[in-house]
Design a protein around this motif. Structure first.
Motif, short mmCIF file in Angstrom:
data_model
loop_
_atom_site.label_atom_id
_atom_site.label_comp_id
_atom_site.label_asym_id
_atom_site.label_seq_id
_atom_site.Cartn_x
_atom_site.Cartn_y
_atom_site.Cartn_z
N TRP A 273 -2.46 2.79 -17.16
CA TRP A 273 -2.70 3.52 -15.92
C TRP A 273 -3.35 2.65 -14.85
O TRP A 273 -4.31 1.92 -15.13
N ILE A 274 -2.82 2.72 -13.66
CA ILE A 274 -3.51 2.28 -12.47
C ILE A 274 -4.19 3.48 -11.83
O ILE A 274 -5.32 3.40 -11.35
N MET A 275 -3.50 4.61 -11.86
CA MET A 275 -4.08 5.87 -11.42
C MET A 275 -3.57 6.99 -12.33
O MET A 275 -2.37 7.22 -12.41
N GLU A 276 -4.46 7.60 -13.07
CA GLU A 276 -4.07 8.70 -13.96
C GLU A 276 -3.64 9.91 -13.16
O GLU A 276 -3.95 10.03 -11.97
N PRO A 277 -2.90 10.85 -13.80
CA PRO A 277 -2.41 12.02 -13.07
C PRO A 277 -3.52 12.78 -12.34
O PRO A 277 -4.56 13.08 -12.93
N VAL A 278 -3.27 13.03 -11.07
CA VAL A 278 -4.22 13.75 -10.21
C VAL A 278 -3.78 15.21 -10.13
O VAL A 278 -2.63 15.50 -9.77
N LEU A 279 -4.69 16.13 -10.47
CA LEU A 279 -4.34 17.54 -10.56
C LEU A 279 -5.01 18.36 -9.46
O LEU A 279 -6.14 18.06 -9.06
N GLU A 280 -4.26 19.37 -9.00
CA GLU A 280 -4.81 20.41 -8.12
C GLU A 280 -5.41 19.86 -6.82
O GLU A 280 -6.25 20.51 -6.20
N LYS A 281 -4.97 18.70 -6.39
CA LYS A 281 -5.49 18.11 -5.16
C LYS A 281 -4.36 17.93 -4.17
O LYS A 281 -3.40 17.21 -4.45
N GLU A 282 -4.46 18.59 -3.01
CA GLU A 282 -3.42 18.46 -2.00
C GLU A 282 -3.80 17.38 -0.99
O GLU A 282 -4.95 17.31 -0.55
N GLY A 283 -2.81 16.54 -0.66
CA GLY A 283 -3.04 15.50 0.33
C GLY A 283 -2.47 14.17 -0.12
O GLY A 283 -1.65 14.10 -1.04
N LEU A 284 -2.91 13.12 0.54
CA LEU A 284 -2.44 11.78 0.23
C LEU A 284 -3.28 11.13 -0.86
O LEU A 284 -4.51 11.21 -0.83
N ASN B 142 2.25 10.67 9.38
CA ASN B 142 1.30 10.24 10.41
C ASN B 142 -0.07 9.92 9.81
O ASN B 142 -0.72 8.95 10.19
N ASP B 143 -0.50 10.74 8.85
CA ASP B 143 -1.78 10.49 8.19
C ASP B 143 -1.74 9.18 7.40
O ASP B 143 -2.72 8.41 7.39
N ALA B 144 -0.61 8.92 6.73
CA ALA B 144 -0.47 7.69 5.96
C ALA B 144 -0.45 6.47 6.88
O ALA B 144 -0.97 5.40 6.53
N ALA B 145 0.12 6.63 8.06
CA ALA B 145 0.17 5.52 9.01
C ALA B 145 -1.23 5.13 9.45
O ALA B 145 -1.52 3.94 9.65
N LYS B 146 -2.11 6.10 9.59
CA LYS B 146 -3.49 5.81 9.99
C LYS B 146 -4.21 4.97 8.94
O LYS B 146 -5.18 4.26 9.25
N GLU B 147 -3.73 5.04 7.69
CA GLU B 147 -4.33 4.27 6.59
C GLU B 147 -3.54 2.99 6.30
O GLU B 147 -3.76 2.37 5.26
N GLN B 148 -2.63 2.64 7.21
CA GLN B 148 -1.82 1.43 7.08
C GLN B 148 -0.97 1.40 5.81
O GLN B 148 -0.76 0.34 5.20
N CYS B 149 -0.49 2.55 5.39
CA CYS B 149 0.40 2.60 4.23
C CYS B 149 1.79 2.08 4.61
O CYS B 149 2.26 2.27 5.73
N GLU B 150 2.42 1.42 3.65
CA GLU B 150 3.73 0.81 3.89
C GLU B 150 4.86 1.58 3.22
O GLU B 150 6.04 1.36 3.53
N LEU B 151 4.53 2.46 2.29
CA LEU B 151 5.51 3.30 1.60
C LEU B 151 4.84 4.64 1.34
O LEU B 151 3.71 4.70 0.87
N ILE B 152 5.57 5.73 1.65
CA ILE B 152 5.09 7.06 1.32
C ILE B 152 6.17 7.76 0.51
O ILE B 152 7.37 7.63 0.80
N LYS C 234 0.85 -1.19 0.00
CA LYS C 234 0.00 0.00 0.00
C LYS C 234 0.88 1.24 0.00
O LYS C 234 1.70 1.44 0.89
N ILE C 235 0.68 2.08 -1.01
CA ILE C 235 1.52 3.25 -1.25
C ILE C 235 0.71 4.52 -1.02
O ILE C 235 -0.44 4.62 -1.42
N ALA C 236 1.35 5.51 -0.39
CA ALA C 236 0.78 6.85 -0.29
C ALA C 236 1.66 7.81 -1.09
O ALA C 236 2.88 7.86 -0.88
N MET C 237 1.05 8.54 -2.00
CA MET C 237 1.73 9.61 -2.72
C MET C 237 1.35 10.92 -2.03
O MET C 237 0.17 11.29 -2.01
#
Length: 316
Positions: free
Chosen positions: A260-271, A31-41, A6-9
């Motif tokens: 694509w697994i996830m196409e480019p995400v624009l203008e959105k701040e966060g994980l 810390n926010d990624a940890a709450k979602e059980q991410c393994e790589l950020i 599980k990856i967090a960008m």
């Protein structure tokens, strides 16, 4: 599950040219990624303390110009010196949450005298250990007016569950030979970090994935006029020529088939989070493996110098 990751960008804006405040944003993202059980950020290129946007906005190539010297001084003063413990708190969070981290920083290394800066990609493993610091081999265009060229020491890969992960900075991803060096080390999860904008990520992400039959995770930062702190030196001159949006994101993921697994995400701040499956790597290597069954090392072979470069060697 060992075959999934599980990856967090972390598509965020820096507190521009403010090292301490940007570190706080990085820590919050971890810390926010940890709450979602991410393994790589993964964070964007040079996020701490930010990209040198002023070079294109204030006549950065003009010789002996006071504004360039003062902004450069401010930049260097807010850069990261790993030897001084600047990343210790981030390493501690990686250990606490058992999370691996790829982090783009502007590094001021003591092994090069401590006055020049490099765009470096730092890998911290799930034990909180810094395992590689890759200094960008070739700063791009106006970046050369403030960043120094790096070396091959950071062309390394790392085990992460079943994956073998490696990374490059921005336009290094267009350099065929550094890519080949990582492929040769067994890379099957490629991290590409960018200062921002989908015009960088929309083509190369899928291209590298298809060329390498690997997952490719491209992570970009954000930057708009409102993200410049009021205390920034020469702010009025910077903003006078700045567009409203300087970096619009564009973080994305391509699978080993180049789709694509996830196409480019624009203008959105966060994980931006996604889980990937290692089994897809073996499936796509069935018909093409650039350093295995579809290579001819008897005909073409790459030589890589991974020595950390320094101006002086001291013999006691």
């Amino acid at each position: 599950m060992e075959n999934t990751l599980k990856i967090a960008m972390a598509q965020i804006a820096p507190v521009w040219l403010n090292k301490q405040e940007t570190i706080k944003k990085v820590e919050q993202s971890i810390n926010d990624a940890a709450k979602e059980q991410c393994e790589l950020i993964v964070f964007g290129e040079g996020l701490i303390p930010g990209y040198p946007f002023w070079l294109a906005l204030t006549g950065g190539a003009e010789w002996d110009k006071k504004v360039n010297k003062e902004l450069h001084r401010h930049y260097v003063a807010n850069s990261i010196t790993i030897e001084n413990g600047d990343l210790d708190s981030i390493c501690q969070l990686a250990k606490e949450h058992k999370m691996a981290i790829y982090l783009g920083v502007i590094e001021r290394p003591l092994d090069r005298g401590g006055h020049s800066v490099y765009a470096s990609l730092v890998y911290i493993n799930q034990k909180g250990e810094i395992k590689s610091v890759h200094r960008k081999l070739q700063p791009t265009y106006d970046e050369r007016l403030t960043w120094s060229p790096g070396d091959g020491n950071g062309l390394q890969v790392h085990p992460l569950k079943q994956f073998t992960v490696g990374g490059l900075n921005c336009w290094e991803n267009w350099m065929p030979l550094p890519r080949a060096a990582l492929y040769g080390l067994g890379e099957n999860l490629h991290i590409a970090v960018w200062p921002g904008s989908d015009h960088n990520t929309k083509d190369i992400t899928r291209f590298i994935a298809r060329e390498s039959r690997s997952y490719v995770v491209s992570v970009s930062s954000l930057m708009s006029k409102s993200d410049f702190p009021r205390a920034t030196p020469h702010l009025n001159q910077i903003l006078q020529n700045a567009p409203e949006t300087l970096a619009n994101g564009g973080s994305c993921i391509a699978g080993p088939d180049g789709e694509w697994i996830m196409e480019p995400v624009l203008e959105k701040e966060g994980l931006i989070m996604q889980t990937i499956d290692f089994n897809r790597v073996y499936e796509e290597r069935q018909n093409f493996d650039p350093v295995g069954h579809y290579s001819r090392p008897d005909v073409t072979k790459l030589s890589v110098n991974r020595e950390r470069q320094s101006t002086v060697d001291f013999n006691s």
